[in-house]
Design a protein around this motif. Structure first.
Motif, PDB file in Angstrom:
ATOM      1  N   GLN A  30      12.499  38.168   2.417  1.00 41.40           N
ATOM      2  CA  GLN A  30      13.255  39.140   1.634  1.00 41.40           C
ATOM      3  C   GLN A  30      13.496  40.366   2.519  1.00 41.40           C
ATOM      4  O   GLN A  30      12.558  41.005   2.963  1.00 41.40           O
ATOM      5  CB  GLN A  30      12.454  39.534   0.389  1.00 41.40           C
ATOM      6  CG  GLN A  30      13.169  40.479  -0.527  1.00 41.40           C
ATOM      7  CD  GLN A  30      14.237  39.812  -1.357  1.00 41.40           C
ATOM      8  OE1 GLN A  30      14.608  38.680  -1.123  1.00 41.40           O
ATOM      9  NE2 GLN A  30      14.755  40.508  -2.312  1.00 41.40           N
ATOM     10  N   PRO A  31      14.736  40.705   2.809  1.00 43.42           N
ATOM     11  CA  PRO A  31      14.992  41.856   3.674  1.00 43.42           C
ATOM     12  C   PRO A  31      14.556  43.158   3.003  1.00 43.42           C
ATOM     13  O   PRO A  31      14.726  43.342   1.808  1.00 43.42           O
ATOM     14  CB  PRO A  31      16.497  41.818   3.891  1.00 43.42           C
ATOM     15  CG  PRO A  31      17.031  40.830   2.945  1.00 43.42           C
ATOM     16  CD  PRO A  31      15.930  40.014   2.398  1.00 43.42           C
ATOM     17  N   LEU A  32      14.004  44.053   3.805  1.00 42.49           N
ATOM     18  CA  LEU A  32      13.542  45.334   3.281  1.00 42.49           C
ATOM     19  C   LEU A  32      14.655  46.373   3.243  1.00 42.49           C
ATOM     20  O   LEU A  32      14.614  47.299   2.461  1.00 42.49           O
ATOM     21  CB  LEU A  32      12.384  45.855   4.133  1.00 42.49           C
ATOM     22  CG  LEU A  32      11.145  44.955   4.170  1.00 42.49           C
ATOM     23  CD1 LEU A  32      10.121  45.507   5.139  1.00 42.49           C
ATOM     24  CD2 LEU A  32      10.552  44.829   2.776  1.00 42.49           C
ATOM     25  N   PHE A  33      15.642  46.219   4.100  1.00 40.92           N
ATOM     26  CA  PHE A  33      16.752  47.162   4.119  1.00 40.92           C
ATOM     27  C   PHE A  33      17.993  46.457   4.651  1.00 40.92           C
ATOM     28  O   PHE A  33      17.905  45.403   5.272  1.00 40.92           O
ATOM     29  CB  PHE A  33      16.424  48.391   4.975  1.00 40.92           C
ATOM     30  CG  PHE A  33      16.278  48.068   6.431  1.00 40.92           C
ATOM     31  CD1 PHE A  33      17.352  48.184   7.290  1.00 40.92           C
ATOM     32  CD2 PHE A  33      15.059  47.640   6.939  1.00 40.92           C
ATOM     33  CE1 PHE A  33      17.215  47.878   8.628  1.00 40.92           C
ATOM     34  CE2 PHE A  33      14.918  47.339   8.283  1.00 40.92           C
ATOM     35  CZ  PHE A  33      15.996  47.464   9.125  1.00 40.92           C
ATOM     36  N   PHE A  34      19.131  47.069   4.417  1.00 39.60           N
ATOM     37  CA  PHE A  34      20.397  46.529   4.895  1.00 39.60           C
ATOM     38  C   PHE A  34      21.106  47.610   5.671  1.00 39.60           C
ATOM     39  O   PHE A  34      21.073  48.772   5.302  1.00 39.60           O
ATOM     40  CB  PHE A  34      21.254  46.075   3.713  1.00 39.60           C
ATOM     41  CG  PHE A  34      20.523  45.136   2.813  1.00 39.60           C
ATOM     42  CD1 PHE A  34      20.303  43.832   3.190  1.00 39.60           C
ATOM     43  CD2 PHE A  34      20.013  45.571   1.604  1.00 39.60           C
ATOM     44  CE1 PHE A  34      19.598  42.969   2.377  1.00 39.60           C
ATOM     45  CE2 PHE A  34      19.306  44.715   0.787  1.00 39.60           C
ATOM     46  CZ  PHE A  34      19.105  43.415   1.164  1.00 39.60           C
ATOM     47  N   SER A  35      21.725  47.234   6.753  1.00 39.20           N
ATOM     48  CA  SER A  35      22.366  48.237   7.594  1.00 39.20           C
ATOM     49  C   SER A  35      23.882  48.260   7.457  1.00 39.20           C
ATOM     50  O   SER A  35      24.498  49.288   7.695  1.00 39.20           O
ATOM     51  CB  SER A  35      21.987  48.024   9.057  1.00 39.20           C
ATOM     52  OG  SER A  35      22.365  46.736   9.471  1.00 39.20           O
ATOM     53  N   ALA A  36      24.482  47.130   7.073  1.00 38.04           N
ATOM     54  CA  ALA A  36      25.940  47.096   6.988  1.00 38.04           C
ATOM     55  C   ALA A  36      26.398  45.967   6.080  1.00 38.04           C
ATOM     56  O   ALA A  36      25.660  45.014   5.821  1.00 38.04           O
ATOM     57  CB  ALA A  36      26.553  46.916   8.368  1.00 38.04           C
ATOM     58  N   ILE A  67      26.319  40.459   4.651  1.00 34.04           N
ATOM     59  CA  ILE A  67      25.361  41.550   4.563  1.00 34.04           C
ATOM     60  C   ILE A  67      24.426  41.466   5.771  1.00 34.04           C
ATOM     61  O   ILE A  67      23.871  40.402   6.057  1.00 34.04           O
ATOM     62  CB  ILE A  67      24.590  41.495   3.235  1.00 34.04           C
ATOM     63  CG1 ILE A  67      25.590  41.619   2.089  1.00 34.04           C
ATOM     64  CG2 ILE A  67      23.531  42.577   3.169  1.00 34.04           C
ATOM     65  CD1 ILE A  67      25.051  41.324   0.734  1.00 34.04           C
ATOM     66  N   TYR A  68      24.286  42.580   6.465  1.00 35.92           N
ATOM     67  CA  TYR A  68      23.551  42.628   7.724  1.00 35.92           C
ATOM     68  C   TYR A  68      22.267  43.438   7.597  1.00 35.92           C
ATOM     69  O   TYR A  68      22.212  44.434   6.868  1.00 35.92           O
ATOM     70  CB  TYR A  68      24.407  43.293   8.815  1.00 35.92           C
ATOM     71  CG  TYR A  68      25.551  42.456   9.269  1.00 35.92           C
ATOM     72  CD1 TYR A  68      25.488  41.759  10.458  1.00 35.92           C
ATOM     73  CD2 TYR A  68      26.711  42.356   8.509  1.00 35.92           C
ATOM     74  CE1 TYR A  68      26.556  40.984  10.887  1.00 35.92           C
ATOM     75  CE2 TYR A  68      27.777  41.580   8.928  1.00 35.92           C
ATOM     76  CZ  TYR A  68      27.694  40.896  10.119  1.00 35.92           C
ATOM     77  OH  TYR A  68      28.746  40.129  10.538  1.00 35.92           O
ATOM     78  N   GLN A  69      21.261  42.993   8.332  1.00 34.34           N
ATOM     79  CA  GLN A  69      20.048  43.763   8.562  1.00 34.34           C
ATOM     80  C   GLN A  69      20.004  43.983  10.070  1.00 34.34           C
ATOM     81  O   GLN A  69      19.864  43.019  10.831  1.00 34.34           O
ATOM     82  CB  GLN A  69      18.818  43.003   8.078  1.00 34.34           C
ATOM     83  CG  GLN A  69      17.533  43.768   8.237  1.00 34.34           C
ATOM     84  CD  GLN A  69      16.355  42.989   7.658  1.00 34.34           C
ATOM     85  OE1 GLN A  69      16.471  41.818   7.327  1.00 34.34           O
ATOM     86  NE2 GLN A  69      15.234  43.644   7.545  1.00 34.34           N
ATOM     87  N   LEU A  70      20.178  45.226  10.497  1.00 31.84           N
ATOM     88  CA  LEU A  70      20.406  45.565  11.895  1.00 31.84           C
ATOM     89  C   LEU A  70      21.647  44.817  12.365  1.00 31.84           C
ATOM     90  O   LEU A  70      22.703  44.990  11.795  1.00 31.84           O
ATOM     91  CB  LEU A  70      19.173  45.282  12.743  1.00 31.84           C
ATOM     92  CG  LEU A  70      17.929  46.096  12.346  1.00 31.84           C
ATOM     93  CD1 LEU A  70      16.734  45.696  13.191  1.00 31.84           C
ATOM     94  CD2 LEU A  70      18.190  47.591  12.436  1.00 31.84           C
ATOM     95  N   LYS A  71      21.539  43.937  13.349  1.00 29.13           N
ATOM     96  CA  LYS A  71      22.737  43.223  13.817  1.00 29.13           C
ATOM     97  C   LYS A  71      22.744  41.758  13.405  1.00 29.13           C
ATOM     98  O   LYS A  71      23.564  40.980  13.864  1.00 29.13           O
ATOM     99  CB  LYS A  71      22.842  43.338  15.337  1.00 29.13           C
ATOM    100  CG  LYS A  71      23.084  44.756  15.785  1.00 29.13           C
ATOM    101  CD  LYS A  71      23.299  44.839  17.264  1.00 29.13           C
ATOM    102  CE  LYS A  71      23.571  46.278  17.647  1.00 29.13           C
ATOM    103  NZ  LYS A  71      23.889  46.436  19.047  1.00 29.13           N
ATOM    104  N   GLU A  72      21.858  41.385  12.519  1.00 32.44           N
ATOM    105  CA  GLU A  72      21.724  39.996  12.094  1.00 32.44           C
ATOM    106  C   GLU A  72      22.250  39.819  10.662  1.00 32.44           C
ATOM    107  O   GLU A  72      21.927  40.612   9.778  1.00 32.44           O
ATOM    108  CB  GLU A  72      20.246  39.592  12.145  1.00 32.44           C
ATOM    109  CG  GLU A  72      19.984  38.178  11.697  1.00 32.44           C
ATOM    110  CD  GLU A  72      18.490  37.851  11.654  1.00 32.44           C
ATOM    111  OE1 GLU A  72      18.174  36.744  11.228  1.00 32.44           O
ATOM    112  OE2 GLU A  72      17.676  38.697  12.036  1.00 32.44           O
TER     113      GLU A  72
END
Length: 122
Positions: free
Chosen positions: A67-73, A97-102
């Motif tokens: 589960q991602p903790l945050f989303f960047s973009a 939906i991205y988390q950092l560049k992934e």
């Protein structure tokens, strides 16, 4: 597939939206909330949001097991658009939906729209 818009997200605004979503819909899972992020994109004109479109189908794929903790973009792509016999548009969008560049999640949305989404790209 053509890029319509992309926005950077901050975790605070995502958490606020998530709390509002949970309060309104009594659903506490990210998976139910995240495909709605396309409604929040600031570079998307208001006529393409909310009452001008009807969500017909939604198919989400989580690409990261945790589960991602945050989303960047978030990026919104126009996959295709067809015109119906009643001058409505069937629009296929892909939300990434991205988390950092992934990429952590993709969601394919099919909408019935009163407006052509190809106009955004011209």
């Amino acid at each position: 597939m053509k890029l319509i818009t992309q926005n950077k997200l901050n975790n605070y605004s995502i958490q606020i939206r998530l709390k509002k979503f949970q309060c309104c819909y009594q659903i506490d899972r990210y998976l139910s909330f995240l495909p709605l992020l396309w409604q929040e994109l600031i570079n998307l004109p208001a006529k393409y949001k909310n009452g001008k479109n009807w969500l017909l189908t939604e198919k989400s794929i989580i690409l990261n097991n945790q589960q991602p903790l945050f989303f960047s973009a978030v990026k919104l792509y126009l996959v295709s658009e067809t015109v119906t016999s009643k001058k409505k548009y069937l629009v296929t969008l892909e939300l990434q939906i991205y988390q950092l560049k992934e990429i952590v999640m993709k969601s394919q949305l099919i909408l019935l729209s009163e407006n052509s989404w190809n106009e955004i790209l011209l």
